[in-house]
Scaffold this active site. Structure first.
Site, mmCIF file in Angstrom:
data_model
loop_
_atom_site.group_PDB
_atom_site.id
_atom_site.type_symbol
_atom_site.label_atom_id
_atom_site.label_comp_id
_atom_site.label_asym_id
_atom_site.label_seq_id
_atom_site.Cartn_x
_atom_site.Cartn_y
_atom_site.Cartn_z
ATOM 1 C CG HIS A 11 -0.268 0.162 2.403
ATOM 2 N ND1 HIS A 11 0.289 1.234 3.259
ATOM 3 C CD2 HIS A 11 0.125 -0.788 3.515
ATOM 4 C CE1 HIS A 11 0.841 0.779 4.121
ATOM 5 N NE2 HIS A 11 0.857 -0.253 4.378
ATOM 6 N NE ARG A 62 -1.623 -0.068 6.735
ATOM 7 C CZ ARG A 62 -2.070 -0.786 7.848
ATOM 8 N NH1 ARG A 62 -3.284 -0.461 8.360
ATOM 9 N NH2 ARG A 62 -1.624 -1.592 8.489
ATOM 10 C CD GLU A 89 1.906 -5.371 8.292
ATOM 11 O OE1 GLU A 89 2.007 -6.343 8.047
ATOM 12 O OE2 GLU A 89 2.805 -4.298 8.097
ATOM 13 C CG HIS A 159 -0.963 -4.518 4.886
ATOM 14 N ND1 HIS A 159 -1.589 -3.231 5.326
ATOM 15 C CD2 HIS A 159 -2.108 -5.284 4.746
ATOM 16 C CE1 HIS A 159 -2.634 -3.280 5.069
ATOM 17 N NE2 HIS A 159 -3.182 -4.471 4.700
#
Length: 212
Positions: A11, A62, A89, A159
């Protein structure tokens, strides 16, 4: 000839990235720089001739917003997108929301580095990279890899650490080697596979908007 292509993208810069905070499962939005990075990543993929049949992303904003911006640049805003917590993440536990310098002051430089970079070290209340891999690699094997092997050009936006665990799997890295793997925001990794699912080649692309 079947094209078996998988593109991974981290991201764009988030507000936590901007402030050098541990994010984990926190859900900050992209900064203006992060938006610019995502748009540029989409433009670079377009310029390089990439098209996609399917996309995957995490449950966190994100990554989702980065994917949305990339697909808009590619003219693929209606592309099928599958979301999964398996791509989230890693959970940083008690470190989440802390500035990295603050964390180093509390627990020590070496301990924080172990939590960030090693494969097995577990931050208090969080996940190790190994634990992240335990949820992500099976999801990849069951949901993503079969699509790639069928010839669907597949994009995954996720992530830094979730992608590190996938890179470790795809590149067959050791626990020691993965400590040196770092993905910049909106860094693009392109994998191509043979009919048996083995990696034929890998390409790494950095977006032009790069300030952190």
């Amino acid at each position: 000839m079947t094209e078996r292509t998988l593109v991974l993208v981290r991201h764009g810069q988030s507000y936590d990235n901007e402030q050098d905070l541990f994010s984990g499962l926190r859900d900050p939005d992209l900064t203006s720089q992060g938006v610019a990075e995502a748009i540029q990543a989409g433009r670079q993929l377009l310029d390089l001739g990439f098209r996609f049949d399917l996309a995957f992303t995490s449950e966190l904003a994100r990554a989702q917003r980065t994917l949305t911006l990339i697909l808009a640049e590619l003219g693929l805003s209606t592309l099928e997108v599958r979301q999964s917590g398996a791509l989230n993440e890693r959970d940083y536990g008690e470190l989440a929301g802390l500035n990295k310098e603050e964390a180093r002051g509390r627990w020590g430089v070496q301990q924080v580095r172990l939590w960030r970079k090693s494969y097995d070290a577990v931050p208090p209340g969080g996940e190790s990279l190994a634990m992240t891999a335990d949820r992500l690699v099976p999801y990849y094997a069951q949901e993503i890899a079969p699509q790639v092997q069928e010839g669907k050009r597949t994009l995954v936006v996720a992530h830094g650490n979730s992608l590190r665990s996938l890179v470790m799997h795809l590149d067959k890295l050791s626990a020691q080697d993965v400590a040196d793997v770092h993905l910049a925001t909106t860094q693009i990794l392109v994998y191509r596979f043979d009919e048996a699912g083995a990696v034929l080649d890998k390409q790494s692309i950095l977006t032009d908007v790069r300030r952190s």
